[in-house]
Design an enzyme around this catalytic site. Structure first.
Site, PDB file in Angstrom:
ATOM      1  N   GLY A  82      48.567  38.866  34.648  1.00  0.00           N
ATOM      2  CA  GLY A  82      47.375  38.052  34.441  1.00  0.00           C
ATOM      3  C   GLY A  82      47.563  36.654  34.984  1.00  0.00           C
ATOM      4  O   GLY A  82      48.117  36.442  36.067  1.00  0.00           O
ATOM      5  N   ASP A  86      37.097  38.709  35.304  1.00  0.00           N
ATOM      6  CA  ASP A  86      37.794  37.692  36.086  1.00  0.00           C
ATOM      7  C   ASP A  86      36.837  36.697  36.732  1.00  0.00           C
ATOM      8  O   ASP A  86      37.269  35.694  37.298  1.00  0.00           O
ATOM      9  CB  ASP A  86      38.666  38.349  37.163  1.00  0.00           C
ATOM     10  CG  ASP A  86      40.056  38.683  36.647  1.00  0.00           C
ATOM     11  OD1 ASP A  86      40.348  38.353  35.480  1.00  0.00           O
ATOM     12  OD2 ASP A  86      40.851  39.271  37.394  1.00  0.00           O
ATOM     13  N   THR A  89      48.299  45.237  35.505  1.00  0.00           N
ATOM     14  CA  THR A  89      48.605  45.048  36.907  1.00  0.00           C
ATOM     15  C   THR A  89      50.000  45.615  37.205  1.00  0.00           C
ATOM     16  O   THR A  89      50.787  45.853  36.305  1.00  0.00           O
ATOM     17  CB  THR A  89      48.512  43.560  37.294  1.00  0.00           C
ATOM     18  OG1 THR A  89      47.246  43.047  36.853  1.00  0.00           O
ATOM     19  CG2 THR A  89      48.632  43.339  38.779  1.00  0.00           C
ATOM     20  N   ARG A 125      40.228  43.595  46.959  1.00  0.00           N
ATOM     21  CA  ARG A 125      39.720  43.186  45.653  1.00  0.00           C
ATOM     22  C   ARG A 125      38.379  43.871  45.394  1.00  0.00           C
ATOM     23  O   ARG A 125      37.599  44.120  46.318  1.00  0.00           O
ATOM     24  CB  ARG A 125      39.534  41.673  45.659  1.00  0.00           C
ATOM     25  CG  ARG A 125      39.192  41.045  44.304  1.00  0.00           C
ATOM     26  CD  ARG A 125      40.332  41.145  43.356  1.00  0.00           C
ATOM     27  NE  ARG A 125      40.193  40.184  42.236  1.00  0.00           N
ATOM     28  CZ  ARG A 125      40.613  40.419  41.021  1.00  0.00           C
ATOM     29  NH1 ARG A 125      41.185  41.573  40.720  1.00  0.00           N
ATOM     30  NH2 ARG A 125      40.490  39.509  40.069  1.00  0.00           N
ATOM     31  N   SER A 150      41.413  35.966  41.615  1.00  0.00           N
ATOM     32  CA  SER A 150      42.568  36.702  41.118  1.00  0.00           C
ATOM     33  C   SER A 150      43.777  35.786  41.048  1.00  0.00           C
ATOM     34  O   SER A 150      43.839  34.754  41.720  1.00  0.00           O
ATOM     35  CB  SER A 150      42.875  37.886  42.046  1.00  0.00           C
ATOM     36  OG  SER A 150      44.100  38.504  41.705  1.00  0.00           O
ATOM     37  N   SER A 151      44.758  36.182  40.228  1.00  0.00           N
ATOM     38  CA  SER A 151      46.042  35.489  40.196  1.00  0.00           C
ATOM     39  C   SER A 151      47.139  36.251  40.934  1.00  0.00           C
ATOM     40  O   SER A 151      48.277  35.778  41.018  1.00  0.00           O
ATOM     41  CB  SER A 151      46.490  35.270  38.743  1.00  0.00           C
ATOM     42  OG  SER A 151      45.598  34.425  38.058  1.00  0.00           O
TER      43      SER A 151
END
Length: 577
Positions: A466, A416, A374, A101, A445-446
């Site tokens: 998302g 985010d 993403t 990340r 994050s998801s």
């Protein structure tokens, strides 16, 4: 029991854009009968298969797929972003989670994202140099090749380098995304040079070449970590950020490190689920939702009640996400409690099986506890090694900024963070102190790369989307549990609830008119595409880009599913040689 749920799910599956890829025979074994890769672009899937043919394993193939997606899916991910890599080593049986990340630079204080009135400056949070965190994806490629792969990094990066140099055709989604972001991307000379060469913006069908990105990939291939985070590429990144008014430093760029973390693992109805730990919110939310739902036999329920219970599980998991989750290196996360069956049972007890729970009745304050953006790809190799990887630059084309001479499109992941506590970000989700920005901190994050394993099957899955990523993976898990094959799982219709706003979002055709009416009668507010008779103000018609592969150990069959919503994606299976 499960047959009824299977029939309910199948009746709403969209027509697949790709035939189910599979290989194998009616024999079982300890190892798969070949390899399977599913990704968001056929060129990336082919790159991974090529590396497997050259003697690489799933982790080498992951380097090839990831780097190629960075070239051919700039709308979704790239070297200027980050990602999560869930790995399974077949020989040792070990699962590991690589956290690549992005991190906040020292300059990124909460005050830097507020306007003169003290409100969130969305333009600064989502566009340009201040929106970008320090990238993590290049470091992940180095780590994957050096620690887990068999081949040199230089070998596994060759497909991406070649495609960046020779080019590939611009596809419709890429062109549409550029058109929607052009007003931002045109601000920056480095970006204009790539996406509007000679003043002519890219369009569908153009041959898209990226010579600067190829040079950056070559530097990474030749020098490893130092080829990106130090030296000429790093200098150009730092200068490009500074020239546009941002502030990164050489030491924080060179100080970036991938982190190995322990995945979250739990059982659901005979499946071992292995998934993403913080700073992903996905694994904890997935554990919470599935353990809430295991209190009911979903197959015995009619569709409205089944959807109702799934939505109520989503509502409660996303409420907890808002208050408790962040970077575990900076905040204490009550992970043991949030993933426990006892806690899930307590949440289940608050659900009325026939009536929606208004989100404002769930506490809006933190309560004490004890403890088309993403992209995703999935890989199984012939030895049984597995990779589930989700990578991103956040919004379409990230920050829109390419530092000149690098070809690297920087992320806009700073959005985010909870830049202003209690203020929704671009995905409509809120956060508080646990996800506030601090120097060196990783934003929540998801992304939810996930493995499923039962006594007779193994599945690898994940998706972009998302804040909807977690619920799409949830529906994928429920689909596999109901007996769907990989392609049917990839094609399942999708719906979503994230606590606030208090509404069910759904794709076109996700619900029949009868189901929509029944949900409304239970008290649910629906946000459906277009002017549906069921109501709603018009959410997106389709979401996500789920990529999954499955190994049926009993039958000795490998299969792959690529989301039919994305016509350039590909799931391919190759027999063992």
């Amino acid at each position: 029991m499960k047959l009824k749920l299977l029939l309910l799910l199948v009746s709403f599956v969209l027509t697949p854009g790709l035939a189910l890829a599979q290989t194998g025979g009616e024999t079982s074994g300890k190892s798969p009968p070949g390899a399977a890769i599913a990704s968001g672009h056929a060129l990336a899937t082919d790159a991974g298969l090529r590396i497997l043919r050259e003697g690489g394993n799933a982790f080498d193939a992951a380097v090839a797929v990831s780097s190629t997606l960075s070239v051919v899916e700039p709308i979704s991910s790239g070297l200027g972003g980050g990602g999560f890599f869930l790995l399974h080593d077949a020989e040792s049986g070990r699962d590991v989670f690589l956290d690549a990340r992005e991190i906040a630079p020292r300059s990124a204080t909460p005050e830097a994202y507020l306007d003169k009135s003290g409100n969130l400056d969305s333009d600064r949070a989502e566009n340009g140099p201040w929106s970008a965190g320090i990238p993590g994806l290049p470091a992940a490629l180095v780590e994957l090749a050096g620690k887990y792969g068999r081949l040199p990094l230089k070998t596994s990066l060759q497909p991406a380098i070649r495609i960046a140099e020779e080019g590939f055709p611009v596809y419709a989604r890429m062109a549409r995304g550029y058109a929607s972001r052009r007003d931002v991307m045109d601000r920056y000379p480095g970006t204009r040079a790539v996406y509007a060469p000679n003043g002519k913006p890219i369009k569908e069908g153009d041959l898209f070449k990226q010579p600067d990105l190829a040079r950056t990939l070559r530097a990474l291939a030749d020098k490893g970590f130092d080829g990106f985070y130090r030296g000429e590429v790093a200098d150009r990144l730092l200068k490009g950020v500074k020239d546009e008014g941002g502030l990164w430093t050489a030491d924080e760029l060179a100080g970036y490190r991938v982190k190995e973390r322990t995945p979250i693992s739990f059982d659901y109805r005979g499946w071992k689920i292995t998934t993403a730990p913080p700073p992903s919110s996905g694994g904890i939310a997935l554990a919470s939702m599935l353990q809430i739902l295991e209190g009911w036999d979903l197959a015995k329920l009619d569709e409205p009640h089944r959807v109702h219970l799934v939505v109520e599980a989503m509502r409660r998991a996303y409420r907890d996400r808002t208050f408790y989750l962040g970077d575990p290196d900076f905040v204490k996360i009550p992970q043991r409690t949030l993933t426990s069956r006892d806690y899930a049972a307590g949440l289940r007890a608050t659900i009325n099986p026939d009536k929606a729970t208004p989100s404002d009745l769930l506490s809006g304050k933190q309560t004490p506890l004890e403890d088309d953006e993403t992209t995703h790809f999935s890989i199984i190799d012939k030895e049984g090694n597995r990779v589930a990887a989700t990578q991103t630059v956040n919004l379409l084309y990230g920050s829109g900024l390419i530092p000149p001479g690098t070809g690297v499109l920087l992320n806009d992941e700073m959005d985010d963070f909870a830049l202003k506590p209690g203020t929704p970000n671009a995905f409509g989700v809120m956060g508080f102190d646990a996800n506030a920005p601090k120097p060196g901190k990783r934003m929540l994050s998801s992304m939810t790369p996930t493995f499923m394993e039962s006594k007779d099957k193994v599945a690898v899955l994940g998706t972009p989307g998302g804040s909807r990523i977690i619920t799409m993976v949830l529906l994928g898990v429920l689909g596999y549990d109901a007996g769907l094959d990989a392609q049917a799982v990839a094609a399942l219709p999708r719906y979503h609830h994230q606590w606030l706003p208090d509404e069910i979002e759904a794709e076109s055709n996700a619900f029949s008119p009868q189901t929509a009416a029944a949900l409304q009668a239970m008290g649910h507010k629906l946000d459906l595409p277009g002017d549906s008779a069921a109501g709603g103000r018009g959410s997106s018609h389709v979401w996500g880009n789920l990529q999954t592969v499955e190994w049926d150990k009993t039958r000795g069959v490998l299969s792959g599913g690529s989301d039919p919503r994305n016509p350039v994606g590909a799931a391919k299976v190759e027999p063992a040689r």
